[in-house]
Design a protein around this motif. Structure first.
Motif, PDB file in Angstrom:
ATOM      1  N   ILE A 116       0.844  -1.197   0.000  1.00 17.18           N
ATOM      2  CA  ILE A 116       0.000   0.000   0.000  1.00 17.18           C
ATOM      3  C   ILE A 116       0.879   1.246   0.000  1.00 17.18           C
ATOM      4  CG2 ILE A 116      -1.606   1.364   1.397  1.00 17.18           C
ATOM      5  CD1 ILE A 116      -2.901  -1.297   2.264  1.00 17.18           C
ATOM      6  N   ALA A 117       1.912   1.237   0.826  1.00 16.41           N
ATOM      7  CA  ALA A 117       2.810   2.385   0.910  1.00 16.41           C
ATOM      8  C   ALA A 117       3.559   2.603  -0.398  1.00 16.41           C
ATOM      9  CB  ALA A 117       3.806   2.194   2.052  1.00 16.41           C
ATOM     10  N   ALA A 118       3.860   1.518  -1.109  1.00 11.90           N
ATOM     11  CA  ALA A 118       4.577   1.628  -2.379  1.00 11.90           C
ATOM     12  C   ALA A 118       3.655   2.078  -3.509  1.00 11.90           C
ATOM     13  CB  ALA A 118       5.222   0.290  -2.733  1.00 11.90           C
ATOM     14  N   GLY A 119       2.346   2.065  -3.263  1.00 15.59           N
ATOM     15  CA  GLY A 119       1.397   2.513  -4.269  1.00 15.59           C
ATOM     16  C   GLY A 119       1.131   1.474  -5.347  1.00 15.59           C
ATOM     17  N   GLU A 120       1.144   0.206  -4.963  1.00 16.81           N
ATOM     18  CA  GLU A 120       0.895  -0.889  -5.913  1.00 16.81           C
ATOM     19  C   GLU A 120      -0.481  -1.493  -5.624  1.00 16.81           C
ATOM     20  OE1 GLU A 120       4.139  -3.358  -4.830  1.00 16.81           O
ATOM     21  OE2 GLU A 120       5.602  -2.189  -5.958  1.00 16.81           O
ATOM     22  N   PRO A 121      -1.505  -1.082  -6.362  1.00 17.97           N
ATOM     23  CA  PRO A 121      -2.868  -1.541  -6.039  1.00 17.97           C
ATOM     24  C   PRO A 121      -3.078  -3.043  -6.234  1.00 17.97           C
ATOM     25  CG  PRO A 121      -2.879  -0.153  -7.997  1.00 17.97           C
ATOM     26  CD  PRO A 121      -1.504  -0.101  -7.443  1.00 17.97           C
ATOM     27  N   VAL A 122      -2.471  -3.627  -7.268  1.00 20.21           N
ATOM     28  CA  VAL A 122      -2.671  -5.060  -7.512  1.00 20.21           C
ATOM     29  C   VAL A 122      -1.990  -5.881  -6.420  1.00 20.21           C
ATOM     30  CG1 VAL A 122      -2.254  -6.927  -9.142  1.00 20.21           C
ATOM     31  CG2 VAL A 122      -2.881  -4.666  -9.993  1.00 20.21           C
ATOM     32  N   ALA A 123      -0.762  -5.505  -6.096  1.00 19.08           N
ATOM     33  CA  ALA A 123      -0.036  -6.214  -5.044  1.00 19.08           C
ATOM     34  C   ALA A 123      -0.706  -6.036  -3.685  1.00 19.08           C
ATOM     35  CB  ALA A 123       1.404  -5.731  -4.985  1.00 19.08           C
ATOM     36  N   ALA A 124      -1.252  -4.851  -3.444  1.00 23.19           N
ATOM     37  CA  ALA A 124      -1.936  -4.589  -2.178  1.00 23.19           C
ATOM     38  C   ALA A 124      -3.187  -5.459  -2.047  1.00 23.19           C
ATOM     39  CB  ALA A 124      -2.304  -3.118  -2.069  1.00 23.19           C
ATOM     40  N   ALA A 125      -3.931  -5.589  -3.134  1.00 21.89           N
ATOM     41  CA  ALA A 125      -5.139  -6.414  -3.101  1.00 21.89           C
ATOM     42  C   ALA A 125      -4.782  -7.879  -2.875  1.00 21.89           C
ATOM     43  CB  ALA A 125      -5.920  -6.247  -4.399  1.00 21.89           C
ATOM     44  N   ALA A 126      -3.719  -8.341  -3.528  1.00 17.19           N
ATOM     45  CA  ALA A 126      -3.292  -9.734  -3.364  1.00 17.19           C
ATOM     46  C   ALA A 126      -2.793  -9.986  -1.946  1.00 17.19           C
ATOM     47  CB  ALA A 126      -2.202 -10.069  -4.371  1.00 17.19           C
ATOM     48  N   ALA A 127      -2.032  -9.029  -1.416  1.00 19.18           N
ATOM     49  CA  ALA A 127      -1.506  -9.181  -0.060  1.00 19.18           C
ATOM     50  C   ALA A 127      -2.637  -9.166   0.967  1.00 19.18           C
ATOM     51  CB  ALA A 127      -0.505  -8.077   0.244  1.00 19.18           C
ATOM     52  N   LEU A 128      -3.635  -8.334   0.736  1.00 22.83           N
ATOM     53  CA  LEU A 128      -4.779  -8.275   1.647  1.00 22.83           C
ATOM     54  C   LEU A 128      -5.567  -9.585   1.590  1.00 22.83           C
ATOM     55  CD1 LEU A 128      -6.543  -6.672   3.619  1.00 22.83           C
ATOM     56  CD2 LEU A 128      -7.805  -5.804   1.656  1.00 22.83           C
ATOM     57  N   ALA A 129      -5.731 -10.119   0.390  1.00 14.42           N
ATOM     58  CA  ALA A 129      -6.455 -11.385   0.236  1.00 14.42           C
ATOM     59  C   ALA A 129      -5.722 -12.524   0.932  1.00 14.42           C
ATOM     60  CB  ALA A 129      -6.638 -11.709  -1.245  1.00 14.42           C
ATOM     61  N   ALA A 130      -4.396 -12.437   0.999  1.00 14.87           N
ATOM     62  CA  ALA A 130      -3.619 -13.468   1.694  1.00 14.87           C
ATOM     63  C   ALA A 130      -3.631 -13.244   3.206  1.00 14.87           C
ATOM     64  CB  ALA A 130      -2.185 -13.472   1.178  1.00 14.87           C
ATOM     65  N   ALA A 131      -3.672 -11.984   3.635  1.00 13.90           N
ATOM     66  CA  ALA A 131      -3.600 -11.665   5.059  1.00 13.90           C
ATOM     67  C   ALA A 131      -4.917 -11.932   5.785  1.00 13.90           C
ATOM     68  CB  ALA A 131      -3.198 -10.205   5.251  1.00 13.90           C
ATOM     69  N   GLN A 132      -6.037 -11.714   5.102  1.00 15.58           N
ATOM     70  CA  GLN A 132      -7.337 -11.851   5.749  1.00 15.58           C
ATOM     71  C   GLN A 132      -7.579 -13.221   6.376  1.00 15.58           C
ATOM     72  OE1 GLN A 132     -10.070 -10.230   2.803  1.00 15.58           O
ATOM     73  NE2 GLN A 132     -11.214  -9.279   4.442  1.00 15.58           N
ATOM     74  N   PRO A 133      -7.401 -14.318   5.637  1.00  9.97           N
ATOM     75  CA  PRO A 133      -7.654 -15.616   6.273  1.00  9.97           C
ATOM     76  C   PRO A 133      -6.687 -15.929   7.413  1.00  9.97           C
ATOM     77  CG  PRO A 133      -7.071 -15.894   3.949  1.00  9.97           C
ATOM     78  CD  PRO A 133      -7.116 -14.438   4.223  1.00  9.97           C
ATOM     79  N   GLU A 134      -5.452 -15.466   7.298  1.00  9.80           N
ATOM     80  CA  GLU A 134      -4.488 -15.683   8.382  1.00  9.80           C
ATOM     81  C   GLU A 134      -4.932 -14.961   9.647  1.00  9.80           C
ATOM     82  OE1 GLU A 134      -1.785 -17.598   8.733  1.00  9.80           O
ATOM     83  OE2 GLU A 134      -2.207 -18.433   6.771  1.00  9.80           O
ATOM     84  N   MET A 135      -5.393 -13.728   9.479  1.00  6.05           N
ATOM     85  CA  MET A 135      -5.834 -12.956  10.632  1.00  6.05           C
ATOM     86  C   MET A 135      -7.066 -13.597  11.277  1.00  6.05           C
ATOM     87  SD  MET A 135      -5.220  -9.186   8.995  1.00  6.05           S
ATOM     88  CE  MET A 135      -5.456  -8.164  10.433  1.00  6.05           C
ATOM     89  N   MET A 136      -8.000 -14.048  10.461  1.00  5.55           N
ATOM     90  CA  MET A 136      -9.198 -14.673  11.011  1.00  5.55           C
ATOM     91  C   MET A 136      -8.880 -16.022  11.651  1.00  5.55           C
ATOM     92  SD  MET A 136     -11.338 -12.374  10.777  1.00  5.55           S
ATOM     93  CE  MET A 136     -12.741 -13.212  11.462  1.00  5.55           C
TER      94      MET A 136
END
Length: 89
Positions: A39-59
């Motif tokens: 997100i800080a680097a301004g990469e929307p595709v990478a941010a969306a992919a990273a968020l999709a990977a982080a969500q199940p881990e957090m839950m």
């Protein structure tokens, strides 16, 4: 100091669980950091992919009792909000 065999066993079990929980928290933090850095680097595709990977881990951390449900929901919400703002901008 433990006085009974069961108390000794609880100490051993608590130590094992603490190691597992520590590893789980560390793993979740890594996923969140990847999301925040993209997100800080301004990469929307990478941010969306990273968020999709982080969500199940957090839950999963919530399900295992490492984090409170509302805490994780708040963090996911804030990350998703920032990731979405990056895509629309």
């Amino acid at each position: 100091m433990a006085n009974t065999p069961q108390a000794e066993k609880r100490i051993r079990r608590n130590d094992r669980r603490a190691e597992i929980n520590k590893a789980r928290v560390s793993r979740i933090r890594t996923f969140v950091k990847k999301c925040e850095s993209s997100i800080a680097a301004g990469e929307p595709v990478a941010a969306a992919a990273a968020l999709a990977a982080a969500q199940p881990e957090m839950m999963r951390g919530v399900a295992k009792g490492v984090f409170h449900k509302n805490t994780v929901s708040r963090k996911i919400s804030r990350l998703a909000k920032r990731a979405k703002a990056l895509q629309t901008a």
